[in-house]
Each structure stands twice: as structure tokens, then as C-alpha cells.
Design an enzyme around this catalytic site. Structure first.
Site, PDB file in Angstrom:
ATOM      1  N   ALA A 109      -6.328  -1.187 -20.264  1.00 57.71           N
ATOM      2  CA  ALA A 109      -5.609  -0.064 -20.878  1.00 57.71           C
ATOM      3  C   ALA A 109      -5.968   1.227 -20.155  1.00 57.71           C
ATOM      4  O   ALA A 109      -6.675   1.205 -19.141  1.00 57.71           O
ATOM      5  CB  ALA A 109      -5.962   0.034 -22.353  1.00 57.71           C
ATOM      6  N   ASN A 110      -5.469   2.359 -20.611  1.00 62.81           N
ATOM      7  CA  ASN A 110      -5.861   3.672 -20.064  1.00 62.81           C
ATOM      8  C   ASN A 110      -5.825   4.697 -21.189  1.00 62.81           C
ATOM      9  O   ASN A 110      -5.490   4.375 -22.326  1.00 62.81           O
ATOM     10  CB  ASN A 110      -4.956   4.059 -18.890  1.00 62.81           C
ATOM     11  CG  ASN A 110      -3.516   4.234 -19.312  1.00 62.81           C
ATOM     12  OD1 ASN A 110      -3.186   5.127 -20.081  1.00 62.81           O
ATOM     13  ND2 ASN A 110      -2.649   3.352 -18.828  1.00 62.81           N
TER      14      ASN A 110
END
Ligand code: CTP
Ligand code: CA
Length: 227
Positions: free
Chosen positions: A33-34
Site C-alpha cells: 500500500a502507500n
């Protein structure tokens, strides 16, 4: 108000927007994810809706609510985001604001990856995700009239944005300085350099709603027939 006749050109136009991060599964319980919150993309969707456009927002996993007056398609991965964008075309305008994960697992595992007790670590083989902005910007048959992207940069902000503009077939790139001294991703303000065929415009540091409203005005102006 001066802007009213320009903005009225957006009434009934279809605006396609991506927002948020993507999640790329590693196994059934883990993902890549980010830090994208989705707040800038969602603010843009809300601002186009307020200007009378028909807005389709394709959102990755976010914790913020769906904007009012917008059709929202919720997705997780980059490939799901691309499929949703494809299904939502044609559009008059595309604004690709999502922080799409650049890589996904070459092969997501069907079962949870387990420690084997030896201390050996799994090698996560990655492959590049499809570029959604470039797919839309270079679409052979259904390219929107205006294609807008973002660029998150920590150095050479304008040069990198110019390169992305050309490579992805975009009309405008909102280049965003995400170096630590300018404020991290997920903050509530943005310092934008608007890079386009008209040159570079340096916007002051603005709230995400103000950035969205400036972008809506800019798009409305560029959709006006030349006088
Ligand atoms: N983008 C996209 N699909 C991807 C990667 C990026 O649609 N797979 C879009 C983003 O939504 C943004 C623009 O491309 O509008 C630029 O994203 P950015 O991450 O800055 O550029 P990349 O091309 O991924 O290059 P890098 O991360 O290496 O700087
Ligand atoms: Ca990227």
C-alpha cells in the site's frame, strides 16, 4: 461572478477521476500500500460535481466518505482500477489523482505465507502495474478531450513532471512537491506546479479544496472553444 459563464461549460460533462491508493495483495492477509489519503482526488470529484459535471470517481481503499453527488466505484488493486476506468469511458475529462502502486506481486499467494522456522525470508517477486493515466492519455479511440495527471516528486519537480506529461500523453500535470521539507503525503495542503503545453504555473500553497477549485476553473477554461 466572472467565473460563472466559464464554469457553466462543465454542466453535463462526464468527468472521470481516480483517487486514493491501491492495495496489491501479497497473500490473503497482506498487501502492498502507500500513504495516499484520497483527499485531493475526492476534493476534485466534489468540486466538479458542484460545477454541474457528471462525475465518476474510481476510488482505491480510503477511510474518507464518498463525495456528495458523485458516482463512486470502489476498487482495491491497480488492475481493478484500470478495468473500472475502462468501463466508465467515454468521458470529456479525466483526472488521474490516484497513487497507483507501481508494482504488484508477480504471483499473489492463495494461502498465507508462513515462516518455515529457519529464519529464511520470502523473496517477493514484483511486476510493474499498468499505467492508468498513460492508457487513458494514449487511448486510440476514447481519449477524453482533457487528460490530467499528478506527479508526486521529491526532486526536479518540474522537469520530472514535463517528462511525465510527454510520456503519458497528458494535457496537464499537477506536480506536487512531496519532499519531507514541503510536507508529507496525506497532509491537508498542496504546493502545485501546473505543467502543460502553456508552460509552468506555480500555484501558492493551497488547501486541497482550493486546489480542486482552481483545477476545475482551469479545465473549464481549456474546454471553452477558442475565441
Ligand atoms: N499513474 C497511473 N497508473 C500508474 C502509475 C501512475 O495512472 N500505474 C498516474 C498517477 O495517478 C499520476 C501520474 O500517473 O496521475 C503520475 O504518477 P507518479 O507516481 O508520479 O508517476 P510514475 O509514472 O509512477 O513514476 P514514478 O513513481 O517512478 O515517479
Ligand atoms: Ca508511481
Amino acid at each position: 461572478k466572472m467565473l460563472a459563464p466559464v464554469l457553466s461549460g462543465l454542466a453535463g460533462r462526464h468527468v472521470l477521476i481516480t483517487s486514493g491508493p491501491t492495495h496489491e495483495p501479497i497473500d490473503p492477509v497482506r498487501y502492498i500500500a502507500n500513504r495516499s489519503s484520497g483527499r485531493q482526488g475526492h476534493a476534485i470529484a466534489a468540486a466538479f460535481a458542484r460545477a454541474g459535471a457528471r462525475v465518476t470517481l474510481v476510488s482505491g481503499p480510503v477511510t474518507i466518505p464518498d463525495p456528495a453527488g458523485v458516482d463512486v466505484v470502489h476498487v482495491e488493486s491497480a488492475r481493478e482500477m484500470l478495468a473500472a476506468i475502462d468501463a466508465a469511458l467515454p468521458a470529456d475529462v479525466a483526472v488521474m489523482a490516484a497513487a497507483v502502486a507501481d508494482w504488484r506481486m508477480a504471483e499473489a499467494q492463495n494461502g498465507k505465507i508462513k515462516k518455515d522456522g529457519s529464519g529464511a525470508v520470502p523473496a517477493l517477486a514484483l511486476v510493474e502495474n499498468p499505467d492508468i493515466l498513460a492508457t487513458v492519455g494514449r487511448h486510440a479511440t476514447l481519449r477524453p478531450r482533457l487528460v490530467v495527471g499528478f506527479a508526486a516528486e521529491t526532486s526536479n519537480v518540474v522537469d520530472n513532471a514535463r517528462a511525465k506529461l510527454a510520456r503519458k500523453g497528458a494535457d496537464m500535470i499537477l506536480a506536487n512537491d512531496v519532499s519531507p521539507e514541503r510536507g508529507v503525503m496525506g497532509g491537508d495542503r498542496n504546493t502545485i506546479h501546473l505543467v502543460s503545453g502553456e508552460g509552468v504555473a506555480n500555484w501558492p500553497t493551497l488547501s486541497k479544496t482550493e486546489v480542486a477549485e482552481r483545477l476545475v476553473a482551469e479545465v473549464a477554461r481549456r474546454l471553452q472553444p477558442a475565441k
